[in-house]
Design an enzyme around this catalytic site. Structure first.
Site, PDB file in Angstrom:
ATOM      1  N   MET A 131      42.273  46.208  35.303  1.00  0.00           N
ATOM      2  CA  MET A 131      42.912  46.158  36.615  1.00  0.00           C
ATOM      3  C   MET A 131      41.975  45.497  37.645  1.00  0.00           C
ATOM      4  SD  MET A 131      46.003  47.086  36.421  1.00  0.00           S
ATOM      5  CE  MET A 131      47.204  48.096  35.576  1.00  0.00           C
ATOM      6  N   SER A 132      41.892  46.080  38.825  1.00  0.00           N
ATOM      7  CA  SER A 132      41.170  45.410  39.919  1.00  0.00           C
ATOM      8  C   SER A 132      39.659  45.556  39.848  1.00  0.00           C
ATOM      9  CB  SER A 132      41.685  45.905  41.270  1.00  0.00           C
ATOM     10  OG  SER A 132      42.965  45.353  41.535  1.00  0.00           O
ATOM     11  N   VAL A 133      39.145  46.223  38.809  1.00  0.00           N
ATOM     12  CA  VAL A 133      37.703  46.135  38.570  1.00  0.00           C
ATOM     13  C   VAL A 133      37.315  44.670  38.363  1.00  0.00           C
ATOM     14  CG1 VAL A 133      35.837  46.807  37.004  1.00  0.00           C
ATOM     15  CG2 VAL A 133      37.583  48.470  37.634  1.00  0.00           C
ATOM     16  N   THR A 134      38.271  43.881  37.878  1.00  0.00           N
ATOM     17  CA  THR A 134      38.054  42.451  37.677  1.00  0.00           C
ATOM     18  C   THR A 134      37.604  41.762  38.957  1.00  0.00           C
ATOM     19  OG1 THR A 134      39.808  42.511  36.023  1.00  0.00           O
ATOM     20  CG2 THR A 134      39.123  40.345  36.794  1.00  0.00           C
ATOM     21  N   LYS A 135      38.071  42.236  40.092  1.00  0.00           N
ATOM     22  CA  LYS A 135      37.687  41.618  41.362  1.00  0.00           C
ATOM     23  C   LYS A 135      36.173  41.639  41.560  1.00  0.00           C
ATOM     24  CE  LYS A 135      41.866  42.575  44.120  1.00  0.00           C
ATOM     25  NZ  LYS A 135      42.745  43.224  43.131  1.00  0.00           N
TER      26      LYS A 135
END
Length: 323
Positions: A131-135
Site C-alpha cells: 500500500m502507501s508504504v511505497t510512498k
C-alpha cells in the site's frame, strides 16, 4: 448518537477458516476476483492482500547476485505487554493484533528480529501488499537523485514532465510535489466511491473499470487531467497523485525506468533476500510494492545496524526539504 457497529470476531474473518479460493475451481461463494471488486471487500481482502499476485499484473525486481544480509533473531514474547486503548480499555499486544485483523507482524529491536507472527493467509515466504508504504520508498529514491544532482527540487515540474503543463502541476515546483503541498482539486476519501481516489485506482489498475465508465483508464491520462485548486506551497495535503508525479519525474531524470533501476540498487545495498514485487500495468508510474515481512525487515530505513555493515550514502536533508 450513532453507535459504531460491533466488529466481527477475528475467527469469522480468517481466510483459512472461511476457505476462500480453495479447490479448482473454487466454490462460487468462496471465489475472490478483481473483476467484481470483491478483492477490496472485507473480509475477502484478508486473503487478497496476501495473494495480490493472483489478482493483478506484477513484475519482479531482481536484487542482484549478492548474498542476503543476515537478519539476526533474538526472540522475545512481547504478546503479554499491556497498554490502554484510546477508549480506556486495557489490552495486550497480542489482543491488539487480533482486534486489528493483523495479517502479519515483524518487530525489530536494535537490528534484531525479536517477534514475528503470521495470521490468516499470510506466510513467511509470501509477499503482502505494501500500500502507501511505497510512498516512502519513492521519496527516498527521489532524495537519492537529488543528492546525485539529477533532480533539482526548485525546478518546475514541467522541466522534467512537460506533458503536465496544462494540468494542476503545470506551475508547481518539484519540492512542492515532494512535500505534498500542491494545490489540487483532487480528493482522497477512501470510503466515498465518488472521490477522485477511485478514479486513480481505476487508472492505475487497482480497481475494475465499470462498463459505463468514461474517465481516464491510464495513469498518464489521469495525471494530465488534474485540476488546480488553491495555491501551491501553502499547506500539506495527503494526496497520492503527488507520489505518482514524483515517480514520473524520477523516470525522466534517469531517462529510463528509474523506480525499478534505483530500487534494484537499494535492494542490493540492503542485502534483501528475494528482491521485490511490483504491481504493473501500462502507463503506470508508481509501482506498488509487495514484500514479505523479512524483506521489509531488511530494508535500510528500519535497521540502524545496516549503516555499519553495508555503508550507503544517506541523501542530505536538503534532498527532502527542497532547500
Amino acid at each position: 448518537m450513532s453507535v459504531a457497529p460491533a466488529q466481527p470476531p477475528v475467527t469469522s474473518t480468517d481466510p483459512e477458516t472461511l476457505g476462500w479460493m480453495r479447490g479448482f475451481p473454487p466454490a462460487p461463494d468462496r471465489t475472490i476476483t478483481f473483476q467484481d471488486g470483491s478483492f477490496r471487500s472485507f473480509p475477502e481482502l484478508r486473503w487478497a492482500w496476501s495473494n495480490i499476485r493472483q489478482l493483478v499484473p506484477t513484475v519482479n525486481v531482481w536484487r542482484g547476485a549478492g548474498p542476503a544480509s543476515v537478519l539476526p533473531r533474538e526472540d522475545h514474547d512481547i504478546g503479554a505487554v499491556g497498554s490502554t486503548t484510546m477508549d480506556g480499555r486495557p489490552m495486550t499486544f497480542e489482543k491488539m493484533l487480533e482486534e486489528t485483523y493483523t495479517d502479519g507482524i515483524a518487530v525489530l529491536h536494535r537490528g534484531r528480529l525479536i517477534y514475528e507472527r503470521y495470521f490468516g493467509a499470510l506466510k513467511p515466504h509470501k509477499p503482502h501488499i505494501g500500500m502507501s508504504v511505497t510512498k516512502s520508498f519513492t521519496g527516498v529514491l527521489a532524495g537519492i537523485l537529488v543528492a546525485e544532482g539529477k533532480i533539482d527540487p526548485q525546478a518546475p515540474v514541467t522541466d522534467y514532465v512537460p506533458e503536465l503543463k496544462a494540468s494542476a502541476f503545470g506551475d508547481a515546483r518539484v519540492h512542492e510535489v515532494m512535500d505534498m503541498t500542491t494545490g489540487l482539486a483532487y480528493t482522497e476519501v477512501y470510503t466515498d466511491k465518488n472521490s477522485d481516489v477511485w478514479g486513480l485506482r481505476r487508472a492505475n489498475g487497482m480497481a475494475p473499470i465499470p462498463p459505463d465508465y468514461d474517465g481516464p483508464t491510464t495513469i498518464f491520462d489521469f495525471l494530465v487531467a488534474q485540476k488546480k485548486q488553491g495555491e501551491h506551497g501553502k499547506a500539506v495535503a495527503y494526496k497520492t497523485v503527488n507520489t505518482d508525479v514524483l515517480a514520473w519525474i524520477c523516470r525522466r531524470a534517469q531517462r529510463y525506468d528509474a523506480v525499478r533501476s534505483a530500487l534494484r540498487a537499494h535492494l542490493a545495498a540492503d542485502g534483501c533476500g528475494g528482491g521485490r514485487i511490483l504491481s504493473r500495468r501500462p502507463h503506470r508510474h508508481r509501482e506498488r510494492r509487495r514484500r514479505s515481512l523479512h524483506h521489509a525487515a531488511r530494508s535500510r530505513p528500519l535497521r540502524r545496524d545496516h549503516a555499519q555493515s553495508r555503508p550507503l550514502q544517506r541523501p542530505p536533508d536538503r534532498a527532502f526539504t527542497g532547500r
